[in-house]
Design a protein around this motif. Structure first.
Motif, PDB file in Angstrom:
ATOM      1  N   GLU A   1       0.829  -1.206   0.000  1.00 58.25           N
ATOM      2  CA  GLU A   1       0.000   0.000   0.000  1.00 58.25           C
ATOM      3  C   GLU A   1       0.865   1.258   0.000  1.00 58.25           C
ATOM      4  O   GLU A   1       0.595   2.212  -0.737  1.00 58.25           O
ATOM      5  CB  GLU A   1      -0.916   0.006   1.218  1.00 58.25           C
ATOM      6  CG  GLU A   1      -1.854   1.211   1.265  1.00 58.25           C
ATOM      7  CD  GLU A   1      -2.791   1.167   2.455  1.00 58.25           C
ATOM      8  OE1 GLU A   1      -3.434   2.208   2.719  1.00 58.25           O
ATOM      9  OE2 GLU A   1      -2.891   0.115   3.116  1.00 58.25           O
ATOM     10  N   GLN A   2       1.943   1.258   0.800  1.00 56.11           N
ATOM     11  CA  GLN A   2       2.794   2.442   0.917  1.00 56.11           C
ATOM     12  C   GLN A   2       3.528   2.750  -0.382  1.00 56.11           C
ATOM     13  O   GLN A   2       3.586   3.900  -0.815  1.00 56.11           O
ATOM     14  CB  GLN A   2       3.806   2.256   2.049  1.00 56.11           C
ATOM     15  CG  GLN A   2       3.176   2.210   3.438  1.00 56.11           C
ATOM     16  CD  GLN A   2       2.854   0.806   3.886  1.00 56.11           C
ATOM     17  OE1 GLN A   2       2.593  -0.080   3.069  1.00 56.11           O
ATOM     18  NE2 GLN A   2       2.877   0.586   5.190  1.00 56.11           N
ATOM     19  N   PHE A   3       4.086   1.706  -1.020  1.00 52.22           N
ATOM     20  CA  PHE A   3       4.814   1.957  -2.256  1.00 52.22           C
ATOM     21  C   PHE A   3       3.872   2.249  -3.424  1.00 52.22           C
ATOM     22  O   PHE A   3       4.225   2.994  -4.344  1.00 52.22           O
ATOM     23  CB  PHE A   3       5.736   0.776  -2.587  1.00 52.22           C
ATOM     24  CG  PHE A   3       7.059   0.858  -1.884  1.00 52.22           C
ATOM     25  CD1 PHE A   3       8.040   1.735  -2.320  1.00 52.22           C
ATOM     26  CD2 PHE A   3       7.313   0.082  -0.770  1.00 52.22           C
ATOM     27  CE1 PHE A   3       9.250   1.829  -1.666  1.00 52.22           C
ATOM     28  CE2 PHE A   3       8.526   0.164  -0.101  1.00 52.22           C
ATOM     29  CZ  PHE A   3       9.498   1.050  -0.556  1.00 52.22           C
ATOM     30  N   GLY A   4       2.670   1.682  -3.382  1.00 55.92           N
ATOM     31  CA  GLY A   4       1.677   2.039  -4.391  1.00 55.92           C
ATOM     32  C   GLY A   4       1.316   3.511  -4.297  1.00 55.92           C
ATOM     33  O   GLY A   4       1.240   4.222  -5.304  1.00 55.92           O
ATOM     34  N   GLU A   5       1.107   3.967  -3.065  1.00 57.71           N
ATOM     35  CA  GLU A   5       0.798   5.382  -2.839  1.00 57.71           C
ATOM     36  C   GLU A   5       1.983   6.268  -3.216  1.00 57.71           C
ATOM     37  O   GLU A   5       1.820   7.349  -3.803  1.00 57.71           O
ATOM     38  CB  GLU A   5       0.429   5.586  -1.378  1.00 57.71           C
ATOM     39  CG  GLU A   5       0.023   7.012  -1.037  1.00 57.71           C
ATOM     40  CD  GLU A   5      -0.222   7.205   0.444  1.00 57.71           C
ATOM     41  OE1 GLU A   5      -0.005   8.330   0.927  1.00 57.71           O
ATOM     42  OE2 GLU A   5      -0.605   6.230   1.123  1.00 57.71           O
ATOM     43  N   ASP A   6       3.181   5.804  -2.872  1.00 59.72           N
ATOM     44  CA  ASP A   6       4.406   6.532  -3.210  1.00 59.72           C
ATOM     45  C   ASP A   6       4.488   6.752  -4.719  1.00 59.72           C
ATOM     46  O   ASP A   6       4.722   7.865  -5.208  1.00 59.72           O
ATOM     47  CB  ASP A   6       5.614   5.718  -2.723  1.00 59.72           C
ATOM     48  CG  ASP A   6       6.926   6.490  -2.825  1.00 59.72           C
ATOM     49  OD1 ASP A   6       6.932   7.615  -3.363  1.00 59.72           O
ATOM     50  OD2 ASP A   6       7.946   5.953  -2.369  1.00 59.72           O
ATOM     51  N   PHE A   7       4.276   5.700  -5.476  1.00 62.64           N
ATOM     52  CA  PHE A   7       4.353   5.755  -6.933  1.00 62.64           C
ATOM     53  C   PHE A   7       3.297   6.692  -7.512  1.00 62.64           C
ATOM     54  O   PHE A   7       3.594   7.548  -8.351  1.00 62.64           O
ATOM     55  CB  PHE A   7       4.184   4.342  -7.498  1.00 62.64           C
ATOM     56  CG  PHE A   7       4.113   4.286  -8.994  1.00 62.64           C
ATOM     57  CD1 PHE A   7       5.249   4.328  -9.774  1.00 62.64           C
ATOM     58  CD2 PHE A   7       2.881   4.200  -9.630  1.00 62.64           C
ATOM     59  CE1 PHE A   7       5.176   4.285 -11.157  1.00 62.64           C
ATOM     60  CE2 PHE A   7       2.791   4.151 -11.013  1.00 62.64           C
ATOM     61  CZ  PHE A   7       3.946   4.194 -11.782  1.00 62.64           C
ATOM     62  N   ILE A   8       2.061   6.530  -7.060  1.00 64.00           N
ATOM     63  CA  ILE A   8       0.956   7.350  -7.585  1.00 64.00           C
ATOM     64  C   ILE A   8       1.196   8.833  -7.299  1.00 64.00           C
ATOM     65  O   ILE A   8       1.065   9.683  -8.179  1.00 64.00           O
ATOM     66  CB  ILE A   8      -0.383   6.905  -6.966  1.00 64.00           C
ATOM     67  CG1 ILE A   8      -0.759   5.515  -7.455  1.00 64.00           C
ATOM     68  CG2 ILE A   8      -1.497   7.895  -7.317  1.00 64.00           C
ATOM     69  CD1 ILE A   8      -1.865   4.872  -6.651  1.00 64.00           C
ATOM     70  N   GLY A   9       1.556   9.144  -6.046  1.00 67.41           N
ATOM     71  CA  GLY A   9       1.762  10.540  -5.675  1.00 67.41           C
ATOM     72  C   GLY A   9       2.878  11.193  -6.458  1.00 67.41           C
ATOM     73  O   GLY A   9       2.734  12.318  -6.950  1.00 67.41           O
ATOM     74  N   ALA A  10       4.003  10.492  -6.598  1.00 72.02           N
ATOM     75  CA  ALA A  10       5.139  11.050  -7.338  1.00 72.02           C
ATOM     76  C   ALA A  10       4.785  11.274  -8.801  1.00 72.02           C
ATOM     77  O   ALA A  10       5.173  12.279  -9.411  1.00 72.02           O
ATOM     78  CB  ALA A  10       6.342  10.116  -7.220  1.00 72.02           C
ATOM     79  N   TYR A  11       4.027  10.349  -9.375  1.00 73.78           N
ATOM     80  CA  TYR A  11       3.638  10.438 -10.784  1.00 73.78           C
ATOM     81  C   TYR A  11       2.707  11.624 -11.024  1.00 73.78           C
ATOM     82  O   TYR A  11       2.911  12.421 -11.950  1.00 73.78           O
ATOM     83  CB  TYR A  11       2.965   9.127 -11.179  1.00 73.78           C
ATOM     84  CG  TYR A  11       2.418   9.082 -12.587  1.00 73.78           C
ATOM     85  CD1 TYR A  11       3.244   9.283 -13.689  1.00 73.78           C
ATOM     86  CD2 TYR A  11       1.069   8.830 -12.816  1.00 73.78           C
ATOM     87  CE1 TYR A  11       2.738   9.234 -14.980  1.00 73.78           C
ATOM     88  CE2 TYR A  11       0.549   8.770 -14.101  1.00 73.78           C
ATOM     89  CZ  TYR A  11       1.392   8.968 -15.187  1.00 73.78           C
ATOM     90  OH  TYR A  11       0.880   8.929 -16.456  1.00 73.78           O
ATOM     91  N   VAL A  12       1.694  11.763 -10.177  1.00 73.84           N
ATOM     92  CA  VAL A  12       0.728  12.856 -10.362  1.00 73.84           C
ATOM     93  C   VAL A  12       1.381  14.201 -10.049  1.00 73.84           C
ATOM     94  O   VAL A  12       1.106  15.202 -10.719  1.00 73.84           O
ATOM     95  CB  VAL A  12      -0.529  12.624  -9.500  1.00 73.84           C
ATOM     96  CG1 VAL A  12      -1.507  13.778  -9.645  1.00 73.84           C
ATOM     97  CG2 VAL A  12      -1.198  11.315  -9.888  1.00 73.84           C
ATOM     98  N   PHE A  13       2.251  14.241  -9.031  1.00 73.46           N
ATOM     99  CA  PHE A  13       2.987  15.470  -8.744  1.00 73.46           C
ATOM    100  C   PHE A  13       3.819  15.895  -9.951  1.00 73.46           C
ATOM    101  O   PHE A  13       3.867  17.074 -10.314  1.00 73.46           O
ATOM    102  CB  PHE A  13       3.902  15.271  -7.533  1.00 73.46           C
ATOM    103  CG  PHE A  13       5.003  16.283  -7.430  1.00 73.46           C
ATOM    104  CD1 PHE A  13       4.735  17.601  -7.104  1.00 73.46           C
ATOM    105  CD2 PHE A  13       6.325  15.925  -7.681  1.00 73.46           C
ATOM    106  CE1 PHE A  13       5.752  18.542  -7.023  1.00 73.46           C
ATOM    107  CE2 PHE A  13       7.345  16.852  -7.606  1.00 73.46           C
ATOM    108  CZ  PHE A  13       7.059  18.165  -7.278  1.00 73.46           C
ATOM    109  N   ASN A  14       4.479  14.939 -10.602  1.00 75.91           N
ATOM    110  CA  ASN A  14       5.306  15.245 -11.771  1.00 75.91           C
ATOM    111  C   ASN A  14       4.465  15.843 -12.896  1.00 75.91           C
ATOM    112  O   ASN A  14       4.839  16.859 -13.495  1.00 75.91           O
ATOM    113  CB  ASN A  14       6.016  13.974 -12.240  1.00 75.91           C
ATOM    114  CG  ASN A  14       6.898  14.220 -13.453  1.00 75.91           C
ATOM    115  OD1 ASN A  14       6.461  14.083 -14.599  1.00 75.91           O
ATOM    116  ND2 ASN A  14       8.145  14.571 -13.205  1.00 75.91           N
TER     117      ASN A  14
END
Length: 274
Positions: free
Chosen positions: A45-58
């Motif tokens: 869950e944490q790394f999924g959230e990490d990936f999604i957040g970084a992608y949308v922030f970019n």
């Protein structure tokens, strides 16, 4: 954490949520949370959230910076939207994204965020934020700060909760008092992912010296994570969540492992309150 439930008060937040909902989409969010290579290690869950957040922030940052560049270099205002739509279709590869109406909405939100980025805070807004009090507590670390002071150690700073560089409007609803150190260390951090969250992995039962190796920016990232979680859980603004949570304790003795049998990384430490 969906990032879709908190109440947006700035143009940058509205752009971010639009990209998350209309560009990335719910199906992609679900896929990211169940990627097979995240299934080991107890951090899916944490790394999924990490990936999604970084992608949308970019994507959010690139839309804003391009919109700002177009405003600064393209003379004809009538060409602004066409230039940004071209950027969406080519560099961002959104040619097949939804429909023209969605792309046009995306361009409107990007220009609004670009126009509100980096704006100075007015005197009247500062007065609203500090109210009648001269002395405040930093909303991040709790340090006492003073309105009128030439000393950087104690002077009150007006901290953009959603960063000014990413469409964080300089309005009362997006500002809280902070100390100079937290203001500098947080800088343009938007999500917790933007901190140095993978900069440390400590052994189980870390020594006092090891706990001290976790820097203020990583602690601010954890505080940021709390703010977003509460804001999404209760469907409130980030400022409302930050006020309800209150500041964290910067002393290393306030740090602790959630699971004492596991190594201490960003996802396995927390901070006691003041």
């Amino acid at each position: 954490m969906s990032y879709l439930n908190f109440k947006p008060v700035t143009s940058g937040e509205r752009l971010f949520q639009h990209i998350l909902k209309e560009v990335v989409g719910f199906e992609s969010l679900d896929e990211a949370r169940t990627l097979s290579y995240f299934k080991y290690g107890g951090r899916l869950e944490q790394f999924g959230e990490d990936f999604i957040g970084a992608y949308v922030f970019n994507l959010t940052g690139r839309c804003i910076k391009k919109a700002r560049r177009i405003r600064d270099t393209v003379d004809l205002e009538s060409r602004h939207q066409a230039e940004l739509l071209k950027f969406f279709r080519t560099q961002l590869e959104m040619a097949s994204f939804a429909n023209e109406r969605n792309l046009e909405r995306l361009s409107i939100l990007a220009f609004e965020a670009a126009d509100n980025s980096g704006k100075k805070i007015s005197r009247s807004t500062k007065k609203f934020v500090r109210g009648e009090k001269e002395v405040h507590d930093c909303y991040i670390c709790g340090k006492r700060v003073v309105h009128n002071s030439d000393d950087l150690e104690v002077v009150l700073k007006y901290e953009h909760i959603w960063p000014s560089a990413y469409g964080g409007d300089s309005i009362e609803e997006n500002l809280l008092p902070s100390c100079n150190k937290c203001n500098e260390k947080k800088d343009d951090m938007l999500l917790w992912q933007d901190g140095h969250v993978h900069s440390f992995i400590l052994r189980p039962d870390p020594s006092e010296q090891e706990w001290k190796s976790i820097k203020r920016r990583e602690k601010i990232s954890k505080h940021r994570w709390r703010i977003f979680k509460l804001a999404n859980d209760k469907e409130m603004s980030l400022k409302e969540a930050a006020i309800e949570i209150g500041p964290f304790n910067v002393d290393p003795s306030a740090l602790y492992a959630v699971d004492e049998e596991d190594s201490v990384d960003f996802f396995n430490f927390d901070i006691r309150g003041l």
